[in-house]
Enzyme design. Structure first.
Site, PDB file in Angstrom:
ATOM      1  N   GLU A   1       0.075  -1.114   5.702  1.00  0.00           N
ATOM      2  CA  GLU A   1       1.171  -0.665   6.561  1.00  0.00           C
ATOM      3  C   GLU A   1       1.000   0.785   6.947  1.00  0.00           C
ATOM      4  O   GLU A   1       1.266   1.185   8.093  1.00  0.00           O
ATOM      5  CB  GLU A   1       2.510  -0.873   5.836  1.00  0.00           C
ATOM      6  CG  GLU A   1       3.742  -0.619   6.700  1.00  0.00           C
ATOM      7  CD  GLU A   1       4.241   0.824   6.667  1.00  0.00           C
ATOM      8  OE1 GLU A   1       5.135   1.168   7.465  1.00  0.00           O
ATOM      9  OE2 GLU A   1       3.725   1.623   5.840  1.00  0.00           O
TER      10      GLU A   1
ATOM     11  N   ASP B   1       0.828  -1.211   0.000  1.00  0.00           N
ATOM     12  CA  ASP B   1       0.000   0.000   0.000  1.00  0.00           C
ATOM     13  C   ASP B   1       0.859   1.257   0.000  1.00  0.00           C
ATOM     14  O   ASP B   1       2.019   1.250   0.410  1.00  0.00           O
ATOM     15  CB  ASP B   1      -0.957   0.018   1.186  1.00  0.00           C
ATOM     16  CG  ASP B   1      -0.240   0.052   2.532  1.00  0.00           C
ATOM     17  OD1 ASP B   1       0.750  -0.684   2.691  1.00  0.00           O
ATOM     18  OD2 ASP B   1      -0.676   0.802   3.435  1.00  0.00           O
TER      19      ASP B   1
END
Length: 477
Positions: free
Chosen positions: A143, A76
């Site tokens: 994350e 991400d």
């Protein structure tokens, strides 16, 4: 036409990744791509319900008896863009371009954090000529919003006890410890009423922003924090402010660069403008050259049908003004290292419902808990509520690390010295260390700058050079 030199496989995979939307919570398409990649090459893989993916590659000839190694990066990216940028992170590919040897994305974040690591792992998995032990390439999700993918991952699926985290940076630096953190949300409900009062838009912009783990102690201005200071100054001077909508920042772990609201008011615009200007002048003086670009604009807005009533607006403004924000404590032992902070990264108001989203950081559990209690106590006094959405551990320094010494040896062969640094940011390394205490961990990454902002850029020569050094490191393990 490719933007980067396709002769480097990591460049090709980075460009492919940038074609796929992959903001936090939107990683399923990237997971599909990774699974397809593994199937096409006959590699074994696992994918969980959160879209974490593990791809395994057997050892190269002669390395079958070597202990396995885990490579890890997150899929991400932080989705930040300039106010005038029309990019849609849910569907549009990033618009890459090169400027003076740096790779950037037009008007948006680049996602080198952590597209760099994802691309390196795919290039290694794709290259049959490399020498290496058995590999477990772990692609985690979410994350940037609290290490959620790493926390969710089933550690029983990992057999490696040596780990190279590819979310690092600086080329010659490696993280040796990290902060723990928690995500805190404050919720506020107010009473709306119809209004026929004149309506205004207040827009604060021009601040630098950036990663709250790396830059919280650098004297930067938080648009959200400053915005409530401005609103509180209006209320304190007896001016009428009835909030209708509010939006500031995009992510809890990014220092907010912009904030805006729409409000109704019976106070003449000239008085409002003067109070805004005076407060902004005071703030700009306090910020000084650390964040010199701040500007505020007050303008007429289309007529509203409803807004929060005056008491609700005043309670919400007091809440935003009193909630703590920013650096709380520096380390007494390590120079230039924050050890307690919180960042009000996102504020919203819509339909009478307001929300505040914080990233709270400290390696000390007690300090994180104390900050949460302070937030919750202020919220309760003003009729709001607070809740923790996740709490993740820190990563303590270990003097003896064979894999860190192996990286040091690689850099030394190239005439460079490895610098060990401690970070105030939360790292997935802390989560994996908590799950697998015997894991020996090193972090590594190329030179990049301005992460979590539209000015993010990746040094292309460093990206390519560090990939070569990474393959050299693997060949010696």
């Amino acid at each position: 036409m490719p933007v980067l030199n396709p002769a480097f496989a990591c460049n090709r995979f980075f460009e492919e990744l940038c074609k796929i939307p992959h903001g936090s919570y939107n990683e399923s398409a990237v997971a599909d791509w990774l699974v397809s990649f593994a199937k096409q090459r006959g590699l074994s893989y696992d994918r969980d319900d959160l879209h974490n993916v593990i791809i395994r590659k057997p050892a190269s000839a002669g390395y079958e008896a070597h202990p396995p190694v885990m490579l890890q990066a997150h899929t991400d990216m932080v989705c930040e863009k300039n106010a005038d940028c029309t990019h849609d992170f849910s569907k549009d590919p990033l618009q890459l371009f090169i400027e003076d040897g740096w790779l950037k994305a037009r008007g948006t974040t680049l996602g080198a954090d952590d597209g760099q690591g994802v691309s390196w792992m795919l290039a290694i998995l794709d290259d049959a000529s490399l020498r290496h032990p058995p590999l477990e390439c772990v692609f985690t999700v979410q994350e940037e919003v609290g290490l959620c993918g790493a926390l969710h991952l089933d550690a029983a699926k990992i057999v490696s006890r040596r780990m190279i985290n590819l979310d690092g940076g600086g080329e010659c630096t490696t993280d040796v410890s990290s902060s723990g953190g928690m995500r805190v949300r404050v919720a506020f409900d107010g009473t709306q009423e119809q209004t026929a009062l004149p309506c205004y838009r207040l827009f604060l912009s021009g601040l630098r922003g950036g990663h709250s783990g790396a830059l919280i102690h650098k004297g930067l201005g938080s648009a959200n924090h400053i915005f409530f200071r401005i609103l509180y100054a209006l209320v304190r001077q007896g001016m009428d402010v009835r909030l209708a909508s509010l939006s500031g920042g995009l992510k809890e772990n990014a220092i907010a660069r912009e904030c805006e609201c729409i409000f109704a008011s019976a106070t003449p615009i000239a008085a409002l403008e003067q109070a805004v200007e005076e407060t902004c002048h005071a703030v700009a003086t306090e910020l000084g050259p650390a964040d010199a670009g701040m500007k505020a604009a007050l303008s007429l807005a289309p007529q509203l049908q409803s807004a929060l009533d005056a008491p609700s607006s005043q309670r919400l403004i007091r809440l935003g003004f009193l909630l703590p924000n920013g650096l709380q404590c520096m380390s007494p032992n390590i120079p230039d290292l924050p050890i307690v902070s919180l960042n009000l990264g996102r504020v919203t108001l819509e339909g009478g419902h307001a929300g505040f989203l914080f990233s709270v950081r400290s390696p000390m559990d007690s300090a994180r808990k104390e900050l949460y209690e302070r937030i919750a106590g202020i919220a309760e006094l003003l009729g709001a509520s607070a809740a923790i959405s996740n709490d993740y551990p820190g990563w303590a320094y270990e003097k003896d690390s064979p894999i860190r010494e192996a990286l040091r040896a690689v850099l030394h062969r190239h005439g460079l010295e490895l610098e060990e640094i401690a970070t105030h940011g939360g790292l997935e390394t802390g989560v994996f260390k908590g799950k697998i205490p015997r894991m020996d961990i090193v972090t590594f990454g190329p030179i990049s700058e301005n992460g979590h902002t539209p000015e993010e850029r990746l040094n292309i020569a460093s990206f390519e050079r560090c990939y070569t050094w990474l393959t050299e490191l693997l060949s010696g393990l």
